[in-house]
Design a protein around this motif. Structure first.
Motif, PDB file in Angstrom:
ATOM      1  N   ASP A 153       1.078  -0.995   0.047  1.00  0.00           N
ATOM      2  CA  ASP A 153      -0.092  -0.249  -0.006  1.00  0.00           C
ATOM      3  C   ASP A 153       0.644   1.482  -0.392  1.00  0.00           C
ATOM      4  N   THR A 154       2.294   1.172   0.383  1.00  0.00           N
ATOM      5  CA  THR A 154       3.380   2.406   0.050  1.00  0.00           C
ATOM      6  C   THR A 154       3.921   2.161  -0.522  1.00  0.00           C
ATOM      7  N   ASP A 197      12.482  13.134   7.535  1.00  0.00           N
ATOM      8  CA  ASP A 197      11.036  13.217   8.677  1.00  0.00           C
ATOM      9  C   ASP A 197       9.864  14.167   8.471  1.00  0.00           C
ATOM     10  N   ARG A 246       8.158  11.871   4.956  1.00  0.00           N
ATOM     11  CA  ARG A 246       7.964  10.592   4.865  1.00  0.00           C
ATOM     12  C   ARG A 246       5.969  10.519   4.986  1.00  0.00           C
ATOM     13  N   GLU A 247       5.381  11.166   5.218  1.00  0.00           N
ATOM     14  CA  GLU A 247       3.694  10.358   5.870  1.00  0.00           C
ATOM     15  C   GLU A 247       3.752   9.308   6.505  1.00  0.00           C
ATOM     16  N   GLU A 248       3.103   8.495   6.168  1.00  0.00           N
ATOM     17  CA  GLU A 248       3.316   7.059   7.663  1.00  0.00           C
ATOM     18  C   GLU A 248       4.486   6.144   7.124  1.00  0.00           C
ATOM     19  N   LEU A 249       5.223   6.452   6.654  1.00  0.00           N
ATOM     20  CA  LEU A 249       6.120   5.320   6.556  1.00  0.00           C
ATOM     21  C   LEU A 249       7.256   5.229   7.904  1.00  0.00           C
ATOM     22  N   THR A 250       7.585   3.996   8.385  1.00  0.00           N
ATOM     23  CA  THR A 250       7.929   4.054   9.266  1.00  0.00           C
ATOM     24  C   THR A 250       9.899   4.184   8.504  1.00  0.00           C
ATOM     25  N   GLY A 275       8.384   7.334  13.083  1.00  0.00           N
ATOM     26  CA  GLY A 275       7.554   6.481  12.833  1.00  0.00           C
ATOM     27  C   GLY A 275       7.633   5.372  14.306  1.00  0.00           C
ATOM     28  N   GLN A 276       6.863   4.762  13.782  1.00  0.00           N
ATOM     29  CA  GLN A 276       6.621   3.245  14.567  1.00  0.00           C
ATOM     30  C   GLN A 276       8.308   2.175  14.630  1.00  0.00           C
TER      31      GLN A 276
END
Length: 118
Positions: A23-24, A76, A79-83, A105-106
């Motif tokens: 998805d990413t 940073d 990156r949007e939702e990317l780790t 990120g996570q």
């Protein structure tokens, strides 16, 4: 809850691993392309499989301390939702992936067993 360490520039060289999934993938490819074009950094293969200690698909970026501040700040912010997993390159793989490791990120658990000495 464990506090995530943010990257700090204290080594000569680093890897940034941009983690992605199906998805990413497009966002990760865009970040990698801009990384090469805008920053002139060396971007490795785009792995759509697990490689080394990484529990997600990834693409590796190699950079030095002179590019650290501008690149990490940009990464940073974009990156949007990317780790993103960032670690030093000191020659000690286990320490690089633990003591000298940082997250944008996570944080995810790495497969550190590949660094265990036989």
């Amino acid at each position: 809850m464990k506090e995530t360490k943010k990257p700090i520039n204290v080594h000569k060289a680093y890897h940034a691993h941009i983690y992605f999934d199906e998805d990413t993938k497009a966002l990760a490819k865009t970040l990698c392309n801009i990384t090469a074009e805008k920053f002139g950094l060396r971007v490795g293969r785009f792995h759509e499989k697990l490689v080394g200690p990484h529990p997600r698909w990834s693409c590796q970026v190699i950079f030095g301390s002179k590019d650290f501040e501008s690149y990490i700040t940009w990464l940073d912010m974009n990156r949007e939702e990317l780790t993103i997993f960032v670690h030093a390159l000191t020659g000690d793989d286990l320490k690089d992936h633990t003591d000298f490791a940082y997250w944008l990120g996570q944080e995810v658990k790495l497969n550190l067993s590949i660094f265990e000495k036989a």
